[in-house]
Design a protein around this motif. Structure first.
Motif: not given
Length: 241
Positions: A218-227, A178-188
Motif C-alpha cells: 500500500x505504501x509503495x502504491x501511494x509513493x508511485x501515485x505521488x511521483x 497512454x504516451x499522450x499523458x507524458x513520460x513516466x519518471x523513474x520509479x522506486x
C-alpha cells in the motif's frame, strides 16, 4: 482478507463506427489466448447458460460488427455501443467476463473495456498474477488505445479513492498510462516499467500478488501515485478526437 481483482481500460469521448469497434475487439479477442487458456473462448450473454453457449464470439470482422451493432443505444446515438461477453467456464467461481462501451462521444461521457476475473480456482491462480495481468492489460491497451488502464483489487481501489481526483487514473498493481499523458519518471524498486508498442507504458508495482493487507504494498502504491501525479501524469481523463 479475500480480494476481488479486475482489469479495466478507460478513454474519453471518441466517436467510432461499428466497424472500427469490431476491428478493435477482434484484435483483443485474437490476443487473449496468449494471456491464459481460460481466455481463449468467449460467448455472448444469453437468457441461460445453455443459450449463451450457442453464441460464441469469434474474431471474425462481420460477426463482431453485428455483435457491436446489437449493442447500440436505441435512444441516444452519442452513447455508442455497449456489449458484454463471458468465458463459459462451467464453475461460476472460474468465470471471466468483459463489458465494453465503445464509440461513445457525448460530452462528459466515456468508453471502457473492463474484465472481471475468477474469484477462485486454478484460473484465478494463473490470472491473478503480475505476468498475466500485465499481459491482459497490455493486449487491451494495444487494441483499444485507451487513455489509461489498471489491474487492481476492489479493496485497494476503495482504500485509495479519497486521494484520487474525479476522473483521474487509478494507480494499482498494474497501471497503464497512454504516451499522450507524458513520460513516466523513474520509479522506486521493485517497480517495473514496460512499453505497449509506441502507445504507452505499463507500470507493475510488485512481482508478487498485491494485497491491501501488506502495508508495504500500500505504501509503495501511494509513493508511485505521488511521483506520477507530480510528473503531471494523473490529470483527469481528457476527450479524444
Amino acid at each position: 482478507m479475500s480480494e476481488s481483482y479486475y482489469a479495466g481500460a478507460y478513454w474519453g469521448p471518441r466517436r467510432e463506427s461499428p466497424e472500427e469497434c469490431a476491428r478493435r475487439m477482434g484484435a483483443l479477442l485474437a490476443g487473449l489466448p496468449s494471456v491464459d487458456p481460460s481466455l481463449a473462448s468467449w460467448y455472448q450473454q444469453g437468457k441461460s447458460r445453455r443459450d449463451a453457449l450457442k453464441k460464441p464470439l469469434r474474431p471474425d470482422p462481420a460477426e463482431l460488427e453485428l455483435f457491436v451493432r446489437q449493442g447500440k443505444d436505441r435512444i441516444f446515438e452519442d452513447l455508442g455501443f455497449s456489449v458484454g461477453g463471458w468465458s463459459g467456464a462451467s464453475d461460476d467461481y472460474e468465470v471471466s467476463g468483459f463489458l465494453v462501451r465503445c464509440g461513445a462521444y457525448s460530452e462528459g461521457g466515456g468508453n471502457r473495456c473492463v474484465f472481471t476475473l475468477p474469484s477462485k480456482g486454478p484460473s484465478q491462480d494463473r490470472l491473478v498474477t503480475a505476468s498475466a495481468l500485465t499481459a491482459l492489460l497490455g493486449k487491451t491497451a494495444a487494441a483499444w488505445e485507451p487513455d489509461w488502464g489498471v489491474a487492481i483489487s476492489e479493496q485497494h481501489r476503495d482504500l485509495a479513492k479519497p486521494r484520487r481526483a474525479k476522473g483521474a487514473p487509478h494507480v494499482g498493481w498494474v497501471t497503464y498510462l497512454s504516451a499522450r499523458r507524458g513520460t513516466v519518471p523513474p520509479l522506486p524498486a521493485p517497480v517495473r516499467i514496460e512499453p505497449v508498442e509506441d502507445k504507452g507504458m505499463l507500470i507493475v508495482l510488485t512481482p508478487e500478488r498485491f494485497t491491501v493487507s501488506n502495508t508495504e504494498h500500500v505504501a509503495l502504491a501511494e509513493r508511485v501515485r505521488e511521483l506520477l501525479d507530480r510528473a503531471g501524469l494523473l490529470n483527469p481523463l481528457q476527450p479524444q478526437e
